[in-house]
Write an enzyme that holds these catalytic residues in place. Structure first.
Site, PDB file in Angstrom:
ATOM      1  N   HIS A 163      35.816  42.296  51.596  1.00  0.00           N
ATOM      2  CA  HIS A 163      34.695  42.576  52.494  1.00  0.00           C
ATOM      3  C   HIS A 163      33.410  42.038  51.878  1.00  0.00           C
ATOM      4  CE1 HIS A 163      34.755  46.066  49.808  1.00  0.00           C
ATOM      5  NE2 HIS A 163      33.566  46.429  50.221  1.00  0.00           N
ATOM      6  N   HIS A 184      30.401  43.348  50.910  1.00  0.00           N
ATOM      7  CA  HIS A 184      29.455  44.057  50.046  1.00  0.00           C
ATOM      8  C   HIS A 184      29.220  43.296  48.739  1.00  0.00           C
ATOM      9  CE1 HIS A 184      30.112  48.205  52.149  1.00  0.00           C
ATOM     10  NE2 HIS A 184      29.224  47.447  52.771  1.00  0.00           N
ATOM     11  N   ASP A 222      28.881  44.128  45.688  1.00  0.00           N
ATOM     12  CA  ASP A 222      29.674  44.435  44.501  1.00  0.00           C
ATOM     13  C   ASP A 222      31.109  43.928  44.634  1.00  0.00           C
ATOM     14  OD1 ASP A 222      30.239  46.397  46.429  1.00  0.00           O
ATOM     15  OD2 ASP A 222      30.711  47.916  44.924  1.00  0.00           O
ATOM     16  N   HIS A 223      31.363  43.127  45.676  1.00  0.00           N
ATOM     17  CA  HIS A 223      32.658  42.466  45.865  1.00  0.00           C
ATOM     18  C   HIS A 223      32.508  40.952  46.021  1.00  0.00           C
ATOM     19  CE1 HIS A 223      35.029  46.233  46.583  1.00  0.00           C
ATOM     20  NE2 HIS A 223      33.781  46.662  46.704  1.00  0.00           N
ATOM     21  N   HIS A 227      35.663  51.026  56.434  1.00  0.00           N
ATOM     22  CA  HIS A 227      34.598  50.965  55.426  1.00  0.00           C
ATOM     23  C   HIS A 227      33.528  49.979  55.884  1.00  0.00           C
ATOM     24  CE1 HIS A 227      32.742  51.063  51.474  1.00  0.00           C
ATOM     25  NE2 HIS A 227      32.900  49.753  51.348  1.00  0.00           N
ATOM     26  N   ASP A 275      37.966  48.465  49.390  1.00  0.00           N
ATOM     27  CA  ASP A 275      37.431  49.827  49.483  1.00  0.00           C
ATOM     28  C   ASP A 275      37.996  50.600  50.671  1.00  0.00           C
ATOM     29  OD1 ASP A 275      35.941  49.184  47.286  1.00  0.00           O
ATOM     30  OD2 ASP A 275      33.989  49.330  48.259  1.00  0.00           O
ATOM     31  N   HIS A 312      37.768  50.285  42.871  1.00  0.00           N
ATOM     32  CA  HIS A 312      36.886  51.192  42.120  1.00  0.00           C
ATOM     33  C   HIS A 312      37.703  52.230  41.368  1.00  0.00           C
ATOM     34  CE1 HIS A 312      32.957  49.938  43.762  1.00  0.00           C
ATOM     35  NE2 HIS A 312      33.608  49.732  44.895  1.00  0.00           N
TER      36      HIS A 312
END
Length: 255
Positions: free
Chosen positions: A57, A59, A61-62, A115, A134, A172
């Site tokens: 996805h 985001h 942090d990805h 998400h 996530d 995570h």
């Protein structure tokens, strides 16, 4: 088909990046690179050449390492067709039911909204490996930033139906916190209690991956259609699992 060698990289405060190496062809993918530096260091240590960047996805942090890794290695970025405008550097767009080849290893692409609206997962059946971003965590699931409870429950139910020996490579390290919430939901679930105790014994070492067999037995968010979970959130045993899931997620959001 070829089996992958998976290497886990811990970054930021609780993120996991994965390298998936197909040894017959030498193809290597990085899944959800939050940052480029640790990935480049791991590639150098392993002697692997990066060929693909897989994003579950959009985001940051990805995807934060996408462009730097692409510039450094020439790797192609693979992401959801439905979310292509939000995936930095995307080259290959994929969607539900399509296959993606990493060397000789085939992944099935599964759309798993909830998400985010464009979330996908990569399932490599011959490697018993699920890279689920996530959507699904050990003993938990992702927050619904863009999706609905109906979407998220259906996404989780689809992942739950994969073979039990599937390794859940989530993005995570949330298991200990998820376990504290799970203990409030199913206080007498022996599988959940055993998993919580197992994670406590790890003393900060990675609790990921788990297996889908473990998650089906212990993860309350995969058990919203179990009467004991419905009763735990004050609902009748026959309540629509979407409503049970929504209440579980609401409680976890404020836990």
């Amino acid at each position: 088909m070829a089996r992958l060698v998976v290497h886990q990289i811990a970054v930021l405060s609780d993120n996991y990046i994965y390298l998936a190496h197909e040894p017959e062809s030498g193809a290597t993918a990085v899944i959800d690179p939050a940052a480029a530096g640790p990935v480049l260091a791991a590639l150098a240590a392993k002697g692997w050449r990066l060929t693909h960047i897989l994003n579950t996805h959009h985001h940051g942090d990805h995807t934060g390492g996408n462009l730097e890794l692409k510039a450094a290695t020439g790797a192609q970025v693979v992401g959801a067709r439905k979310d292509a405008l939000r995936i930095p550097g995307i080259d290959i767009e994929v969607g539900e039911g399509e296959s993606f080849l990493l060397g000789h290893a085939a992944a099935m692409v599964m759309e798993t909204p909830g998400h985010t609206s464009g979330h996908i997962a990569f399932w490599f059946p011959d490697s018993h490996a699920l890279f689920c971003g996530d959507t699904l965590f050990s003993l938990g699931c992702g927050r619904m930033f863009e999706g609905t409870p109906t979407e998220m429950w259906h996404s989780l139910a689809r992942l739950r139906d994969l073979p039990g020996d599937t390794l859940v490579y989530c993005a995570h390290e949330y298991t200990a916190g998820n376990g504290r919430f799970a203990r409030l939901v199913e206080r007498d679930n022996p599988a959940m209690l055993a998993r919580v105790d197992e994670v406590a014994r790890l003393a900060g070492r990675p609790s990921v991956p788990s297996t889908l067999t473990q998650e089906r037995a212990a993860n309350p968010f995969l058990r919203a259609d179990v009467p004991a979970v419905a009763r735990a959130v004050g609902m009748d045993a026959g309540t629509d699992p979407i409503l049970v899931f929504a209440e579980l997620r609401r409680r976890k959001d404020v836990f």
